[in-house]
Design a protein around this motif. Structure first.
Motif, short mmCIF file in Angstrom:
data_model
loop_
_atom_site.label_atom_id
_atom_site.label_comp_id
_atom_site.label_asym_id
_atom_site.label_seq_id
_atom_site.Cartn_x
_atom_site.Cartn_y
_atom_site.Cartn_z
N UNK A 166 0.80 -1.22 0.00
CA UNK A 166 0.00 0.00 0.00
C UNK A 166 0.84 1.28 0.00
N UNK A 167 0.41 2.26 -0.76
CA UNK A 167 1.10 3.56 -0.79
C UNK A 167 0.88 4.31 0.52
N UNK A 168 -0.12 3.88 1.31
CA UNK A 168 -0.40 4.54 2.59
C UNK A 168 0.78 4.42 3.55
N UNK A 169 1.62 3.40 3.34
CA UNK A 169 2.75 3.19 4.24
C UNK A 169 3.69 4.38 4.25
N UNK A 170 3.90 4.98 3.08
CA UNK A 170 4.84 6.10 2.98
C UNK A 170 4.24 7.40 3.50
N UNK A 171 2.96 7.37 3.89
CA UNK A 171 2.36 8.53 4.54
C UNK A 171 2.62 8.57 6.03
N UNK A 172 3.21 7.49 6.55
CA UNK A 172 3.52 7.40 7.97
C UNK A 172 4.96 7.83 8.20
N UNK A 173 5.19 8.62 9.22
CA UNK A 173 6.56 8.94 9.61
C UNK A 173 7.17 10.10 8.86
N UNK A 174 8.50 10.23 9.04
CA UNK A 174 9.23 11.39 8.56
C UNK A 174 9.65 11.29 7.10
N UNK A 175 9.60 10.08 6.54
CA UNK A 175 10.03 9.90 5.16
C UNK A 175 10.66 8.54 4.96
N UNK A 176 11.44 8.41 3.89
CA UNK A 176 12.01 7.10 3.59
C UNK A 176 13.34 7.25 2.85
N UNK A 177 14.09 6.16 2.87
CA UNK A 177 15.37 6.08 2.18
C UNK A 177 15.26 4.95 1.15
N UNK A 178 15.44 5.27 -0.12
CA UNK A 178 15.52 4.25 -1.17
C UNK A 178 16.99 3.87 -1.36
N UNK A 179 17.26 2.58 -1.31
CA UNK A 179 18.64 2.11 -1.35
C UNK A 179 18.85 1.20 -2.55
N UNK A 180 19.94 1.45 -3.28
CA UNK A 180 20.26 0.62 -4.45
C UNK A 180 21.77 0.48 -4.55
N UNK A 181 22.21 -0.68 -4.99
CA UNK A 181 23.66 -0.94 -5.02
C UNK A 181 24.13 -1.41 -6.38
N UNK A 182 25.37 -1.05 -6.69
CA UNK A 182 26.07 -1.56 -7.86
C UNK A 182 27.23 -2.40 -7.33
N UNK A 183 27.06 -3.70 -7.32
CA UNK A 183 28.04 -4.57 -6.67
C UNK A 183 29.38 -4.57 -7.40
N UNK A 184 29.36 -4.39 -8.71
CA UNK A 184 30.61 -4.39 -9.47
C UNK A 184 31.49 -3.20 -9.09
N UNK A 185 30.84 -2.07 -8.81
CA UNK A 185 31.60 -0.86 -8.45
C UNK A 185 31.68 -0.65 -6.94
N UNK A 186 31.04 -1.55 -6.17
CA UNK A 186 31.00 -1.43 -4.69
C UNK A 186 30.41 -0.10 -4.25
N UNK A 187 29.40 0.38 -4.99
CA UNK A 187 28.76 1.65 -4.63
C UNK A 187 27.32 1.41 -4.21
N UNK A 188 26.83 2.30 -3.35
CA UNK A 188 25.44 2.26 -2.90
C UNK A 188 24.86 3.65 -3.00
N UNK A 189 23.69 3.74 -3.63
CA UNK A 189 22.98 5.01 -3.74
C UNK A 189 21.93 5.09 -2.65
#
Length: 207
Positions: A166-189
């Motif tokens: 549910x999209x209602x989940x993101x209406x709770x709290x202060x916000x959110x962090x979207x996390x994504x990684x590139x394992x070949x470059x050892x980087x995380x966004x």
């Protein structure tokens, strides 16, 4: 809690696909709170961490902690002697949020990590896609406010790259962090989106 990133006295979500670095991020954050007092080059409050690890065993958590920045002796010392990190093996957010409140009241953590949203909602009587599924998380937000701690709850992405259910989940709290990684470059966004819809995106590299 962490200057410019994570607010104290509120709830935030950390959202990613599987195997995209949530464990690495969580262990880095725990190390910042319990040891270094610095998170992504900005100061953070130091103190205790309550880690609700509803999907993993103690052994798995220790191995991952060792992999992501704590050496083995540090892990054992923190969990058994210094008690800077307390592990909670299960939580029923639907029927027994009082259990979590007792832990917070007694232990007095500055940070509570709930891993994962689905794991603590196993006893929900509605589908993850229904708006009512988000209601118990308002209780988490109320606990964060009452005890002036930060609560960070992990959740999964769907196929479109957004928070699952549910999209209602993101209406709770202060916000959110979207996390994504590139394992070949050892980087995380890390993409931080706060309640006022402002966004900040950071590219980090494991060293």
């Amino acid at each position: 809690l962490c200057l410019r990133y994570i607010v104290r006295g509120d709830l935030m979500f950390c959202i990613s696909e599987k195997k995209m670095g949530k464990s690495s991020f969580m262990n880095y954050l725990i190390k910042c709170i319990t040891y270094t007092g610095e998170f992504l080059s900005y100061p953070c409050i130091t103190g205790k961490v309550l880690y609700v690890a509803a999907e993993e065993s103690n052994i798995s958590l220790k191995i991952k902690a060792s992999t992501y920045g704590f050496d083995n002796e540090d892990v054992l010392e923190e969990i058994t002697i210094n008690k800077s990190v307390r592990l909670l093996r299960s939580l029923d957010l639907v029927n027994d949020v009082a259990k979590l409140e007792r832990e917070i009241k007694e232990y007095k953590p500055v940070l509570v990590i709930i891993d994962t949203a689905r794991a603590v909602m196993m006893n929900a009587t509605c589908s993850e896609n229904q708006a009512e599924w988000a209601n118990p998380f308002y209780r988490l937000q109320a606990l964060a406010i009452k005890y002036n701690c930060s609560i960070l709850c992990t959740h999964h992405k769907n196929k479109s790259g957004q928070a699952a259910g549910t999209s209602a989940l993101l209406g709770v709290g202060a916000g959110y962090i979207m996390l994504d990684s590139d394992k070949e470059k050892s980087t995380t966004t890390l993409q931080f989106t706060t309640r006022d819809l402002s966004e900040r995106t950071y590219l980090t590299k494991r060293v």
